[in-house]
Design a protein around this motif. Sequence first.
Motif, short mmCIF file in Angstrom:
data_model
loop_
_atom_site.label_atom_id
_atom_site.label_comp_id
_atom_site.label_asym_id
_atom_site.label_seq_id
_atom_site.Cartn_x
_atom_site.Cartn_y
_atom_site.Cartn_z
N HIS A 35 0.80 -1.34 -0.11
CA HIS A 35 0.13 0.10 0.15
C HIS A 35 0.79 1.26 -0.16
CE1 HIS A 35 0.69 -0.68 4.33
NE2 HIS A 35 0.42 0.51 4.52
N HIS A 37 1.62 3.80 2.30
CA HIS A 37 2.15 4.34 3.35
C HIS A 37 3.67 4.37 3.17
CE1 HIS A 37 -1.46 4.03 6.08
NE2 HIS A 37 -1.49 5.44 5.31
N HIS A 40 6.31 1.42 3.74
CA HIS A 40 6.25 0.29 3.05
C HIS A 40 6.68 0.24 1.67
CE1 HIS A 40 3.59 -2.37 5.59
NE2 HIS A 40 3.53 -1.37 6.20
N HIS A 91 -7.23 -2.03 4.62
CA HIS A 91 -6.46 -1.18 5.54
C HIS A 91 -6.56 0.35 5.02
CE1 HIS A 91 -3.03 0.62 7.46
NE2 HIS A 91 -2.14 0.92 6.57
N ASP A 114 -0.31 -4.13 5.72
CA ASP A 114 -1.20 -3.57 6.76
C ASP A 114 -2.70 -4.06 6.58
OD1 ASP A 114 1.01 -2.72 8.22
OD2 ASP A 114 0.48 -0.76 7.58
#
Length: 332
Positions: A35, A37, A40, A91, A114
């Motif tokens: 994802h 963020h 990551h 998430h 996540d």
Amino acid sequence: MPEPIQLETKDGLYLPEADLWLDPHRKKSCAFVSHGHADHFARHDQILTSTPNAHLLRVRYNVTPTRLVPLNFHQPHQRKGFTILLFPAGHIYGSAMIHLTRKRDGATLLYTGDFKVRRGLTAEESVFRRADTLIMETTFGKPQFVFPTITEVSGDILNFVNTALEDGATPVLHAYSLGKAQEALAILTEARLPAVLNPATAKMTTACREAGAGLPQPVVFKGTVPPDTCLICPPNSLHKEEYKHVHNPRTAMLSGWALTPGARFRYRTDAIFPLSDHADFPGLLEAVNRVRPKRILTVHGFTQEFATELRRLNHDAWSIDGEDQLELALRV
Ligand SMILES: [Zn+2]
């Protein structure tokens, strides 16, 4: 029973047979990015990711499109003797879990990235697929973390906003620009409460809309907040120059860490609400029950505590980085 899919953990999570890294922090030749963020993401040569997240990575980190391999959810992708499938992780918008099947013997592995089990207002609903090996994040892997329902927490947030407006204060919701901010915007929109968003948050909201999320067109904060309107901006930003004309701000943080003692004082806000984009403790257990794995590896957060809890429940579970690895090494 097939041998487990090989996993190396020295410099992050690496699947040598598929030559694929899972959310590595350092640049690699080929990596799955679960994802958008920052913790990551790195600038890998080739990035396997969900189609909506590919768009978010282009907007957020300026990733060259030729480096991206966007995969639609549920659509098989073949790689080095493996069938790869991505499923929504629930998430944030576009977040994905990766499921691999080794074609020669049917061994399977699921890496969650996540995730959350409960449906939020903006992320796609999570889908769990059975797997022999489960690698799961355990940010909130202690029994004390039991989040209220989205209806309950939304009700509390709306109470806070309405009370602030009645008192002549400006309600300020502190939320990270990708994920929590869109969730806050969706809560306010459902209640027909207008909001302005700081530019970075508005940009991420527009990117989510372009990628397919059902969100309203964001209104950008330009130094003042109109009457009867809420401000959504990142944590700890009000001291900055551009916010100096916000009249009588009343602040609230949105975070799962609200359930820890003294959280409001740590975040220095007037209120804090446990709105989380991660699974709580019962959610983590539910994920295990849905995947029904033969072995479990925990990453992020309370990894050892949750692995210990799983072993108590008769699962073969170990943290990826913890001291229980010594026990694991002795065991095999
Ligand atoms: Zn995340």
